[in-house]
Design a protein around this motif. Structure first.
Motif, PDB file in Angstrom:
ATOM      1  N   GLY A  49       2.573   7.764   8.547  1.00  0.00           N
ATOM      2  CA  GLY A  49       2.858   6.808   7.480  1.00  0.00           C
ATOM      3  C   GLY A  49       1.798   5.724   7.374  1.00  0.00           C
ATOM      4  N   LEU A  50       0.530   6.120   7.329  1.00  0.00           N
ATOM      5  CA  LEU A  50      -0.564   5.152   7.271  1.00  0.00           C
ATOM      6  C   LEU A  50      -1.213   5.175   5.901  1.00  0.00           C
ATOM      7  CD1 LEU A  50      -2.221   6.122  10.663  1.00  0.00           C
ATOM      8  CD2 LEU A  50      -0.616   4.261  10.243  1.00  0.00           C
ATOM      9  N   ALA A  51      -2.015   4.152   5.631  1.00  0.00           N
ATOM     10  CA  ALA A  51      -2.765   4.121   4.382  1.00  0.00           C
ATOM     11  C   ALA A  51      -3.822   5.230   4.421  1.00  0.00           C
ATOM     12  CB  ALA A  51      -3.435   2.764   4.201  1.00  0.00           C
ATOM     13  N   PRO A  52      -3.785   6.148   3.453  1.00  0.00           N
ATOM     14  CA  PRO A  52      -4.630   7.352   3.569  1.00  0.00           C
ATOM     15  C   PRO A  52      -6.134   7.093   3.520  1.00  0.00           C
ATOM     16  CG  PRO A  52      -3.332   7.368   1.537  1.00  0.00           C
ATOM     17  CD  PRO A  52      -2.909   6.171   2.290  1.00  0.00           C
ATOM     18  N   ALA A 109      -2.253  10.519   8.079  1.00  0.00           N
ATOM     19  CA  ALA A 109      -1.611   9.492   7.257  1.00  0.00           C
ATOM     20  C   ALA A 109      -0.180   9.898   6.914  1.00  0.00           C
ATOM     21  CB  ALA A 109      -2.416   9.249   5.986  1.00  0.00           C
ATOM     22  N   GLY A 123       0.852  -1.181   0.000  1.00  0.00           N
ATOM     23  CA  GLY A 123       0.000   0.000   0.000  1.00  0.00           C
ATOM     24  C   GLY A 123       0.888   1.231   0.000  1.00  0.00           C
ATOM     25  N   LEU A 124       0.509   2.203  -0.802  1.00  0.00           N
ATOM     26  CA  LEU A 124       1.342   3.394  -0.850  1.00  0.00           C
ATOM     27  C   LEU A 124       0.997   4.298   0.323  1.00  0.00           C
ATOM     28  CD1 LEU A 124       1.710   4.683  -4.477  1.00  0.00           C
ATOM     29  CD2 LEU A 124       3.446   3.775  -2.949  1.00  0.00           C
ATOM     30  N   THR A 125       1.969   4.574   1.141  1.00  0.00           N
ATOM     31  CA  THR A 125       1.778   5.561   2.202  1.00  0.00           C
ATOM     32  C   THR A 125       2.589   6.786   1.835  1.00  0.00           C
ATOM     33  OG1 THR A 125       3.603   4.605   3.413  1.00  0.00           O
ATOM     34  CG2 THR A 125       1.412   3.821   3.980  1.00  0.00           C
ATOM     35  N   THR A 126       2.344   7.857   2.563  1.00  0.00           N
ATOM     36  CA  THR A 126       3.005   9.107   2.164  1.00  0.00           C
ATOM     37  C   THR A 126       4.516   9.010   2.289  1.00  0.00           C
ATOM     38  OG1 THR A 126       2.659   9.972   4.375  1.00  0.00           O
ATOM     39  CG2 THR A 126       1.031  10.546   2.721  1.00  0.00           C
ATOM     40  N   ASP A 127       5.034   8.272   3.297  1.00  0.00           N
ATOM     41  CA  ASP A 127       6.504   8.217   3.396  1.00  0.00           C
ATOM     42  C   ASP A 127       7.110   7.444   2.236  1.00  0.00           C
ATOM     43  OD1 ASP A 127       5.206   6.134   4.524  1.00  0.00           O
ATOM     44  OD2 ASP A 127       6.384   6.038   6.367  1.00  0.00           O
ATOM     45  N   ARG A 128       6.369   6.448   1.730  1.00  0.00           N
ATOM     46  CA  ARG A 128       6.876   5.741   0.551  1.00  0.00           C
ATOM     47  C   ARG A 128       6.841   6.649  -0.676  1.00  0.00           C
ATOM     48  NH1 ARG A 128       3.792   0.468   2.435  1.00  0.00           N
ATOM     49  NH2 ARG A 128       5.492  -0.487   3.601  1.00  0.00           N
TER      50      ARG A 128
END
Lengths: 250, 281, 288
Positions: free
Chosen positions: C241-244, C237, B36-41
């Motif tokens: 660093g979570l799934a938005p 998020a 899943g793409l998270t903002t830090d990725r």
């Protein structure tokens, strides 16, 4: 008498094979206050639904303001108070919302109301004595107050003909009084017509111009005085009287 | 720099050694497709000096973000197939791939062919050198070291697998097409491209029948996938279940023991060797 | 823009999210009032089948989802109209049929599970400028349609028979509303995903109904709560660093719970203060 508002001619209706209405003919003219009474299953609700266009007669014809009910341009002239709908918690609407929606018969469903519409809504609220509860949530009102709100919704459209289905069932005394005032006001002050289907007539018994007793066919149609003369029955003495005299007449 | 899957990170680490900070997307034990793409990725992808990804929709989210970068991105599947130039170099026969739907064009696991991995390493070295020309010779050295290892690995695979009684492998999903082609194996797969897909019952029955008639002893699963249908097939065909790692991701174990591409591939060879009845060289 | 919206992808996510956060509760208000809260969920299932079908035949999954969801919504409307009490079962059949068809078509198309997941859980961080423009355009359509139809839809939510007697075009409004629901689901699909679309339509409305009174207030407040959930959800998020998509919905859940608890503590018993004492409150008390 001028043009009649509602005319039924030889109307018959059956659910499956059980006949509910047989050869019913009646005419309601302007300025009348009429009660349609009958025991449970007498077909009075069916007749009412035919009159407002929710059902079509299987035989015979119904005309509302000279048109087929439900078709034509008469919606603004008709005020309808259904049996109290079952409102769940899902509907968080205020009394004002409900009554304002009654103006849609006049303005059209897509239009925002103007000052004239707002004053009509105000009058309707006044007529049923709910001005103070305008911003209260409908679900927090008593049954009688809710019923008055629905009557106000019909009045907001300034109808020529007001049709009410069991409007006072289970309603408190104060609301019955408010209800009577509203109906009498409509008929006497504005020349409107009221057709009311009910078990209990005590609240309006003294104001009725005409009583129609229905059980599949019309059994009596005339002024309440006539009912007293023919059958020795007085309306409105007591709520509980109604079933007794119905049994005697039918 | 950021790498989408484990073997690319391996290549980058080997080539860049201490000069490059490699961020591998995804945590150990998570299949890269499920990422899943998270903002830090997304931040990491956008800010990296170089992104290495697989391409062709293997990780659609990663590729979409990479598409928007201003910096360079290398998609591994856009690196030309090295075998096209050296047709028939040291393996006479070409392996074949059978199974639901698709052939090599839909199999992104090019890194399972050590020769293809060589081409990837060269590409990584070239990309790093163009970003950081001052250290070009360091990158070249790192690449050569890894290429030497890959050549040895290739030889080992080729010699071992040439001695086998059988040449058909049954796998959970079509991940070993490139490996099979390189060493003349036939891949039969339970499911299609994606390991999560449920195979249809008819295919399952056909496969079990074929395994019995050809005397195939093993069904291969992957470290991250549950045994699931592979177990059913193995019971049905009287075979056993073994693990073959498509190297999509570093499993937790490998991180702990610092096992890299080479040792996983050697473990794969051992598993293949015992399943196919090969004589060790 | 300040953190956490300092990067372009966060800004695009914010715009798309705000549009969806504002629009979904507008449509959701009528779903809740008509006691069709799960409709959004069901249409989401159908949209999923559309996505899968689109991937299979190679057309745009969004347009495929939109057409399947719209057709599905119209069909559901017909079923509901015809079969009355059985309508419930008919809906269930369609919705499970939708998700099952989605799974089968997805298997057939051989699309990787990654693309499936992006539709199930949303992929707001990868929306592009052109998509943001599309979302904004659809959002505008939703707002305009709600602005025109909300009086009629409200009257129908109160009592459909009354609305018919009052001369409202009930069948037409039902159709418009079904299409509107489908458009909203597909618009929101990219932001929170098919599985959570309904949450963004229903939760802000449920929260708004605890405090707001009038119809107008509920529309505006729920829309505001939807937008707050998006802004806070995206921020959290980014921070953790979570799934938005899931975070946005969790924020909406948190708002609903908070508002409900505050509502309880304010008026532990919902007795009307007005009216005469001793009335039979047939519908007295507002639940809880």
């Amino acid at each position: 008498m001028t043009e009649p508002l509602l005319v039924c001619e030889h109307v018959s209706f059956a659910y499956r094979h059980e006949s509910v209405l047989r050869d019913v003919s009646l005419t309601i003219g302007p300025g009348e206050m009429v009660a349609l009474v009958g025991p449970n299953g007498s077909g009075k609700s069916t007749l009412l639904r035919i009159a407002v266009g929710l059902l079509e007669p299987q035989e015979g014809t119904a005309r509302l303001f000279g048109e087929t009910p439900g078709h034509g341009r008469h919606h603004g002239r008709l005020g309808y108070v259904p049996q109290r709908p079952n409102l769940g918690d899902g509907l968080a609407a205020t009394v004002g919302d409900i009554v304002s929606s009654g103006r849609l018969t006049r303005t059209g469903w897509w239009r925002r109301g103007g000052p004239g519409d707002r004053s009509a809504v105000g009058h309707a609220l006044e007529a049923v004595g709910l001005v103070d509860l305008r911003d209260e949530r409908l679900s927090r009102l008593s049954g009688g107050q809710q019923q008055r709100a629905f009557i106000a919704r019909a009045l907001a459209g300034e109808p020529d003909l007001l049709v009410l289905d069991e409007p006072v069932a289970g309603v408190d005394v104060e609301s019955q009084e408010g209800f009577r005032t509203a109906l009498v006001d409509l008929v006497r002050e504005r020349g409107g017509t009221v057709l009311l289907v009910s078990h209990e007539l005590s609240a309006v018994a003294g104001d009725l111009d005409r009583v129609i007793v229905l059980k599949e066919r019309i059994r009596f149609d005339g002024p309440p005085g006539g009912l007293a003369a023919d059958e020795g029955i007085h309306l409105g003495v007591h709520d509980a009287d109604l079933p007794f005299w119905l049994e005697r007449i039918i | 720099m950021v790498a989408g899957v484990f073997p690319l990170a391996e290549a980058a680490r080997a080539v860049g050694s201490d000069l490059v900070d490699v961020v591998e997307l995804g945590s150990p034990g998570v299949a890269p497709r499920d990422l899943g793409l998270t903002t830090d990725r997304v931040d990491a992808l956008l800010d990296a000096d170089l992104v290495l990804a697989v391409g062709k929709g293997f990780q659609p989210g990663v590729e979409e973000v990479a598409h928007r970068r201003s910096g360079p991105t290398r998609l591994v599947l856009e690196i030309p197939d090295p075998a096209k130039g050296v047709e028939g170099a040291d393996t006479g026969e070409r392996g074949t791939v059978e199974g639901a739907g698709t052939g090599l064009a839909d199999d992104p696991h090019v890194w399972l062919d050590p020769r293809y991995m060589e081409a990837i390493v060269d590409e990584v070295a070239a990309a790093l050198s163009s970003i950081d020309p001052d250290h070009e010779s360091d990158y070249g050295r790192g690449a050569r070291r890894l290429v030497d290892d890959l050549r040895m690995l290739d030889t080992l695979f080729a010699r071992t697998l040439a001695t086998c009684e059988r040449h058909t492998i049954v796998v959970a999903h079509q991940a070993f097409g490139w490996l099979a082609r390189r060493y003349g194996l036939t891949q039969l797969s339970l499911a299609g491209r994606s390991p999560e897909q449920e195979p249809d019952p008819r295919h399952l029955a056909d496969l079990a029948e074929r395994m019995r008639s050809e005397g195939i002893t093993t069904v291969f699963t992957e470290p991250l996938a549950p045994e699931g249908v592979a177990g059913t097939l193995a019971r049905e065909a009287g075979a056993k279940v073994a693990t073959l790692d498509p190297l999509e991701v570093s499993t937790a174990d490998e991180h702990d023991t610092r096992a890299g591409y080479g040792s996983v591939m050697e473990a794969n060879l051992a598993a293949l060797s015992s399943a196919l009845g090969c004589r060790a060289p | 823009m300040p953190w956490p919206f300092d990067r372009e992808y966060m800004q695009l996510a914010l715009i798309a999210g705000l549009v969806v956060g504002a629009c979904a509760p507008l449509v959701g208000t009528f779903l809740v009032q008509r006691r069709m809260s799960l409709m959004g969920d069901g249409i989401g299932h159908l949209a999923f089948a559309g996505v899968a079908g689109g991937l299979l035949v190679g057309t745009s999954p969004t347009w495929a989802a939109l057409s399947v969801a719209t057709l599905g919504a119209l069909l559901v409307e017909q079923l509901r109209r015809r079969s009355g009490a059985q309508g419930d079962v008919a809906l269930a059949v369609m919705f499970y049929g939708g998700i099952a068809a989605g799974v089968v078509l997805m298997g057939r198309s051989g699309a990787g599970s990654a693309s499936v997941l992006s539709y199930l859980f949303g992929s707001i961080l990868t929306v592009e400028r052109s998509e943001v423009a599309l979302v904004a355009a659809l959002g505008l359509v939703i707002v305009v349609v709600v602005a025109v139809t909300h009086r009629g839809l409200f009257a129908m939510a109160v009592d459909e028979e009354w609305a018919r007697v009052a001369g409202l075009p009930v069948a037409m409004l039902d159709t418009v509303f079904a299409v509107l629901t489908a458009v909203t689901v597909v618009t929101a699909m990219r932001v929170v995903g098919v599985l959570l679309v309904a949450a963004l339509m229903v939760l802000p409305v449920a929260a708004a109904q605890v405090s707001a009174g009038s119809q107008r207030a509920i529309l505006l407040v729920s829309s505001g709560i939807g937008m707050i959930a998006v802004v806070v959800g995206l921020g959290v998020a980014r921070w953790l660093g979570l799934a938005p998509g899931g975070t946005i919905v969790l924020v909406a859940v948190a708002i609903f719970l908070a508002v409900t608890v505050i509502g309880w503590s304010r008026s532990p018993r919902h007795e009307p203060e007005h009216g005469n004492a001793g009335h039979a409150h047939l519908h007295g008390g507002h639940g809880h």
